[in-house]
Structures are given as C-alpha cells and as structure tokens.
Design an enzyme around this catalytic site. Structure first.
Site, PDB file in Angstrom:
ATOM      1  N   SER A  13       0.832  -1.212   0.000  1.00 45.29           N
ATOM      2  CA  SER A  13       0.000   0.000   0.000  1.00 45.29           C
ATOM      3  C   SER A  13       0.865   1.260   0.000  1.00 45.29           C
ATOM      4  O   SER A  13       0.365   2.351  -0.258  1.00 45.29           O
ATOM      5  CB  SER A  13      -0.887   0.007   1.249  1.00 45.29           C
ATOM      6  OG  SER A  13      -0.060   0.071   2.400  1.00 45.29           O
ATOM      7  N   TYR A  44      -4.177   1.488   3.571  1.00 46.67           N
ATOM      8  CA  TYR A  44      -5.217   0.513   3.216  1.00 46.67           C
ATOM      9  C   TYR A  44      -5.929   0.005   4.470  1.00 46.67           C
ATOM     10  O   TYR A  44      -7.081  -0.402   4.418  1.00 46.67           O
ATOM     11  CB  TYR A  44      -4.589  -0.705   2.534  1.00 46.67           C
ATOM     12  CG  TYR A  44      -4.263  -0.576   1.061  1.00 46.67           C
ATOM     13  CD1 TYR A  44      -4.241   0.648   0.408  1.00 46.67           C
ATOM     14  CD2 TYR A  44      -3.982  -1.721   0.315  1.00 46.67           C
ATOM     15  CE1 TYR A  44      -3.922   0.734  -0.944  1.00 46.67           C
ATOM     16  CE2 TYR A  44      -3.667  -1.645  -1.036  1.00 46.67           C
ATOM     17  CZ  TYR A  44      -3.642  -0.420  -1.659  1.00 46.67           C
ATOM     18  OH  TYR A  44      -3.334  -0.355  -2.999  1.00 46.67           O
ATOM     19  N   GLY A  45      -5.195   0.016   5.585  1.00 52.36           N
ATOM     20  CA  GLY A  45      -5.635  -0.695   6.777  1.00 52.36           C
ATOM     21  C   GLY A  45      -6.902  -0.192   7.433  1.00 52.36           C
ATOM     22  O   GLY A  45      -7.506  -0.901   8.232  1.00 52.36           O
ATOM     23  N   CYS A  76       2.252  -6.917   1.772  1.00 47.69           N
ATOM     24  CA  CYS A  76       1.302  -6.135   2.551  1.00 47.69           C
ATOM     25  C   CYS A  76       0.343  -7.127   3.209  1.00 47.69           C
ATOM     26  O   CYS A  76      -0.379  -7.849   2.502  1.00 47.69           O
ATOM     27  CB  CYS A  76       0.555  -5.191   1.606  1.00 47.69           C
ATOM     28  SG  CYS A  76      -0.736  -4.221   2.389  1.00 47.69           S
ATOM     29  N   ASN A  77       0.367  -7.174   4.532  1.00 44.45           N
ATOM     30  CA  ASN A  77      -0.530  -8.104   5.242  1.00 44.45           C
ATOM     31  C   ASN A  77      -1.991  -7.785   4.949  1.00 44.45           C
ATOM     32  O   ASN A  77      -2.833  -8.669   4.820  1.00 44.45           O
ATOM     33  CB  ASN A  77      -0.300  -8.001   6.743  1.00 44.45           C
ATOM     34  CG  ASN A  77       1.067  -8.496   7.165  1.00 44.45           C
ATOM     35  OD1 ASN A  77       1.226  -9.634   7.582  1.00 44.45           O
ATOM     36  ND2 ASN A  77       2.070  -7.641   7.062  1.00 44.45           N
ATOM     37  N   CYS A 186       2.291  -5.892  10.121  1.00 39.61           N
ATOM     38  CA  CYS A 186       2.121  -4.926   9.036  1.00 39.61           C
ATOM     39  C   CYS A 186       3.532  -4.614   8.565  1.00 39.61           C
ATOM     40  O   CYS A 186       4.429  -4.380   9.396  1.00 39.61           O
ATOM     41  CB  CYS A 186       1.425  -3.670   9.553  1.00 39.61           C
ATOM     42  SG  CYS A 186       1.543  -2.257   8.425  1.00 39.61           S
ATOM     43  N   THR A 187       3.723  -4.612   7.254  1.00 32.94           N
ATOM     44  CA  THR A 187       5.096  -4.491   6.739  1.00 32.94           C
ATOM     45  C   THR A 187       5.697  -3.103   6.967  1.00 32.94           C
ATOM     46  O   THR A 187       6.898  -2.924   6.837  1.00 32.94           O
ATOM     47  CB  THR A 187       5.144  -4.855   5.245  1.00 32.94           C
ATOM     48  OG1 THR A 187       4.205  -4.019   4.541  1.00 32.94           O
ATOM     49  CG2 THR A 187       4.814  -6.309   5.026  1.00 32.94           C
ATOM     50  N   HIS A 188       4.870  -2.141   7.335  1.00 30.34           N
ATOM     51  CA  HIS A 188       5.414  -0.825   7.690  1.00 30.34           C
ATOM     52  C   HIS A 188       6.126  -0.848   9.048  1.00 30.34           C
ATOM     53  O   HIS A 188       7.065  -0.091   9.287  1.00 30.34           O
ATOM     54  CB  HIS A 188       4.289   0.224   7.783  1.00 30.34           C
ATOM     55  CG  HIS A 188       3.816   0.754   6.470  1.00 30.34           C
ATOM     56  ND1 HIS A 188       3.087   0.007   5.581  1.00 30.34           N
ATOM     57  CD2 HIS A 188       3.968   1.978   5.891  1.00 30.34           C
ATOM     58  CE1 HIS A 188       2.809   0.749   4.513  1.00 30.34           C
ATOM     59  NE2 HIS A 188       3.326   1.945   4.685  1.00 30.34           N
TER      60      HIS A 188
END
Ligand code: DGL
Length: 255
Positions: A13, A44-45, A76-77, A186-188
């Site tokens: 995202s 997106y979350g 992106c989870n 979350c990949t962030h």
C-alpha cells in the site's frame, strides 16, 4: 512464457513493503526487483475490505500490463488478507506469494507464551487472520493490537521519530511486561522497530513475516526453474507523483 530475467514484483500500500524487499534482496541478490507502493491510496488498513481488494487488483493489473513479471510478492498483510485469493483466481499461472503475521514463528518459539499481534484493522478483522489465530490460540495466548496512525507516520519517514514513540507509548504501554513476543503484522512496522523496542524492552522478541516471505518466494522460483543469478537490480515506483516518496523508499531499503 516467463524467463529468469523477468522482474519479481513487490507490492504494498506504500513504503512498508520495502521491509520485505530488504529480505528478498538479501536472500536473492541476483534478481531484478520492481517495487510498487500505492502511497496515493495509503493507508489501506482503515479501508473497507472491498476497497482494499479493488485497489490491489487494479495495481496488479497495471503492473502486469507494464512489465514482464515472473512472480508477485504481495508485501502487505492487509492486501494479502483482503485480496490474495482473488489475485490467485484471476492469474492462476502467476507465482503469487502473500505475507501474513508471523504467528506460527511466535507460537513455535514461545509455547504457552503471551504474544501480541500488532496489525491494521483490516488484517485483524479478516477471516484469514481468524483462521490463523485458531491454529495457534491453544498453544499461546494472543492479544490483537491495532495501531491506527502509525502507518501514516512511517509513510512520512517518521517511523523513528518522537511522534512515533509517543503514539506507540499510548498503544503499547498496557502490554508492557505482559508479552513474550510482539508480531509486527504490518510491513510498515519494522520501520518503527527501534521505538517499539524502547517501549517494550529487550526481553520482548519482535517478529515479522518478511524473511519467511522471502524464503517462500525463493522456494517457488526454484521449483519453477526461474531463479536468476545476475547483477541484481531494484526499480522503485509509486502511485504518488512525488520524488520524496521514491527517495524515502530507497533510504528505507538501505536501513
Ligand atoms: N503495509 C501494510 C500491511 O502490511 C498496510 C499499511 C496500510 O494500512 O496501508 O498491512
């Protein structure tokens, strides 16, 4: 027909998937990577599942039209939870690897332990996460921890800032001294790892799904005879027409 020289596309995202790209590049330095972050539509979350699905399918379609791609990593989870099934249905020939919170790793390391899963609202409410949870909730106790606002800070290069630390303090203080491990779902979030570590202390192990996703990508490419061992290349693109987000992405890649 795919060739070894085709790109591995990595989608998120926004800039978060760079944390997965770091693992991919470490494991397979000879590959060509095409990164696409949809920062214009992030986060997106906090969107509806339907919105995340539509954005993901649109992004994948565009990537496949514009580039020769041998594998797609949904780094992106949130997009994986909402849309990996749809992407696989639409492109049955394509190697598609998604990411999910590393709950299995946590349960294996801490049988009977206490594990927090910090992730977006979409990831935590999707059926895919419930299924994952039920596989492990007998072997450890799991707390779901949403972190609204954190992705926005990381998108602005502030994962390691006082602002992020203040936000994370509010979110994580109730869990201080109650966890054995925190899954960064979350990949962030790996880009706020320092602040998270300060708050929870060294005793709490931080886990993310990036290395498992990289290993799975390698396994799939190897099985298809598509592993490349060239000079390696990374091309970063973004839906935001702003050089700053590209610069931030390359900077995060080198952290
Ligand atoms: N990086 C994404 C993930 O892994 C989500 C961030 C967002 O909310 O856009 O879940």
């Amino acid at each position: 027909m795919n060739t070894k020289q085709d790109f591995i596309a990595v989608f998120d995202s926004g800039v978060g998937g760079i944390s997965v790209l770091r693992h991919l590049r470490r494991l397979m330095p000879g590959e060509r990577y095409l990164y696409f972050g949809d920062s214009a539509n992030a986060p997106y979350g906090s969107r509806t599942t339907e919105e995340v699905r539509a954005l993901t399918l649109a992004a994948v379609e565009k990537l496949l039209e514009a580039y020769r791609i041998k594998a797609l990593v949904i780094a992106c989870n949130t997009a994986t939870a909402a849309a990996v099934k749809n992407v696989r249905e639409k492109y049955p020939e394509l190697i598609v690897v998604g990411i999910e919170p590393a709950l299995k790793v946590a349960a294996d390391h801490f049988p009977g332990g206490r594990v927090g899963v910090m992730a977006t609202e979409v990831t935590l409410r999707e059926e895919k996460f419930d299924t994952l949870l039920h596989r492990f909730d007998e072997s450890c106790s799991v707390a779901k921890i949403p972190a609204p606002g954190l992705v926005e800070l990381i998108e602005h290069g502030k994962g390691d800032s006082e602002e992020a630390e203040a936000l994370l303090n509010r979110i994580l203080t109730p869990y201080r001294d109650t966890l054995d491990a925190l899954v960064l779902g979350c990949t962030h979030y790996p880009f706020a790892q320092k602040a998270i570590g300060h708050i929870l202390g060294e005793r709490v192990v931080l886990l993310d799904g990036g290395s498992g996703t990289a290993r799975e990508t390698k396994r799939r490419l190897e099985a298809a005879g598509l592993l490349e061992n060239g000079p390696g290349q990374v091309v970063i693109t973004n839906s935001l027409e702003d050089e700053a987000v590209i610069r931030l992405s390359y900077r995060l890649l080198e952290t």
